[in-house]
Design a protein around this motif. Structure first.
Motif: not given
Lengths: 228, 275
Positions: A1-6
């Motif tokens: 999720m964090k990766l996709l937000t970045v």
């Protein structure tokens, strides 16, 4: 999720730089048109222009984020969220830029080239260029120096004799090999060599980006968190 | 300025000084009654709303300081921090301990290492010696930078919120409410590059506080703020302190130092934390 937000935020940021998007498309287009009379040369130049455009964008995206990433680390991101998120964004952007050029060649040179192999060459050009641009950005923190290194790399790639064994050390040799397979209808060894080279360069560049980013964004040893 | 506007401005100023709503209402009502009885214009009778509010607050300060909770556990302990750049010593051995519910101000002349010390406390920079122990989650507001030019404020909230494990809706809600307490309503279509310097710092501050970190490290976060926003910023700081957070503020403005719990003066020769 964090990766996709970045990744999402990197794409949103780039999508608002209209000038960059225009130049991103113009660079491969100019490379293609300047040798339009020669099918092989125009497509090889387009592949190189595509790689150049994507790696330059990745380089500048890396520079833009350099001052913000430490605070994002403090906000709960791990290093790999940041560099992989940016890498995913560059890959998606590169694929989006490649698509109209693939369509252009498919219309312009229908029946003259192996379109499947051409698609593979484009995907590989983007796949290699994104981590390569991020790597230059990780090694050279100043954007001007980074841009000049990319210029030297691309110039070398353009000018070097294809028969020279040194050419295999250049980062975008893979798309040239697959391009040759697509344009000149050579044997499958070109495809295999190109794929192998592209995958190896991608993995190597990504691994180096990972190491450099992890070192730069590491938690300094003087800082300890009390057990909760 | 009409009397009504003057009274309204007075009410806002008093609120910024943290007077309770009842007391604010009482002071404004008394001023209104005086104006009505005297027939004088407000500016002539009382001067500016800011000046009158400051005078009222000063006279009430000793009786109306809000009750303080006793400081809690140690949230940040920096011990014997030193830093050199080449031959130049930027920081001599420096200690700082901040507990939950405390505000520490770092002061000193330009170039004395205030931001360097804060970056070391945040773990963004290695010292030559010393260690920092943090109990809890860190929030950090840089002096400048720290935002993406082409992203909207709400996208910054989502980005930082995702790192803190918050979903998008909650990140946006928290960001907007944090912005509102700084008298700022982020426009939905204004990119960070189009924000004024002060508003951009408000964005920075809201990002730092998103997700309720236990320790807040603020590096001159009020640069570009107008006077009202500056006062609002300190109200924020007092509120965070009352919520039990440990706050370290790098500052060169000294007019709030009497209200902080300790002052670390990094000017060479005065390396002491004064409680």
């Amino acid at each position: 999720m964090k990766l996709l937000t970045v990744a999402e935020m990197a794409l949103r940021e780039l999508s608002r730089r209209r000038g960059v998007l225009v130049l991103l498309l113009a660079l491969p287009l100019v490379c293609y048109l300047v040798r339009h009379d020669q099918v092989g040369q125009s497509i090889r130049f387009l592949l190189l222009g595509l790689a150049w455009a994507v790696s330059t964008t990745a380089l500048f995206a890396s520079g833009t984020s350099r001052h913000i990433e430490p605070r994002l680390r403090l906000s709960g991101y791990r290093s790999h969220h940041l560099y992989l998120g940016r890498l995913v964004a560059m890959w998606l952007l590169g694929l989006a830029v490649s698509t109209p050029f693939f369509a252009l060649i498919a219309v312009d040179h229908a029946g003259e080239v192996r379109l499947g192999a051409l698609a593979a060459a484009m995907v590989l050009a983007v796949t290699v260029a994104a981590p390569f641009g991020l790597l230059i950005g990780a090694v050279v923190p100043r954007e001007l120096e980074g841009a000049l290194i990319l210029l030297v790399t691309i110039s070398l790639q353009m000018m070097i004799d294809p028969a020279d064994s040194l050419t295999r050390l250049t980062p975008f040799w893979s798309s040239r090999e697959i391009g040759t397979y697509a344009i000149d209808y050579t044997g499958p060894e070109y495809l295999v060599r190109g794929l192998t080279h592209g995958i190896v360069v991608t993995l190597l560049a990504t691994a180096l980006v990972a190491v450099l980013s992890t070192i730069r964004l590491r938690t300094r040893p003087h800082l300890r968190y009390a057990p909760r | 300025m009409t009397d009504e506007r003057w009274l309204h401005a007075l009410g806002q100023e008093l609120a910024r000084h943290r007077l309770t709503p009842d007391l604010t209402h009482h002071v404004v009502a008394e001023a209104a009654a005086h104006l009505r009885d005297s027939g004088q214009p407000a500016l002539r009778a009382f001067g500016t709303p800011q000046g009158y509010a400051a005078a009222v607050v000063e006279s009430l300060a000793s009786q109306h300081r809000p009750p303080r909770r006793p400081p809690g556990r140690v949230r940040l302990r920096a011990s014997q921090i030193t830093k050199r750049y080449g031959r130049r010593t930027v920081l001599g051995p420096t200690d700082l301990t901040v507990r939950a519910g405390e505000v520490a101000a770092i002061v000193g002349a330009n170039g004395c290492g205030k931001s360097t010390f804060l970056r070391i406390c945040a773990g963004l920079l290695s010292p030559d010696s010393g260690e920092v122990v943090v109990d809890g989650v860190l929030g950090y507001c840089p002096q400048n930078g720290g935002t993406y030019d082409f992203l909207l404020p709400e996208e910054h909230f989502v980005l930082v919120g995702a790192g803190r494990g918050l979903d998008r809706a909650r990140s946006r809600r928290l960001g907007r409410s944090g912005a509102a307490t700084l008298q700022w309503e982020p426009a939905r279509d204004t990119q960070a590059r189009h924000l004024s310097g002060g508003t951009r710092q408000k964005l920075n501050l809201v990002m730092a506080a998103l997700g309720d970190p236990d320790v807040l490290l603020l590096d001159e976060p009020y640069q570009g703020f107008d006077r009202g926003a500056y006062l609002d910023f300190w109200q924020h700081v007092w509120r965070w302190r009352d919520e039990g957070r440990a706050i370290v503020v790098v500052t060169h403005l000294l007019n709030q130092l009497d209200q902080v719990d300790q002052v670390l003066d990094l000017t060479p020769g005065t390396r002491e934390a004064a409680a």
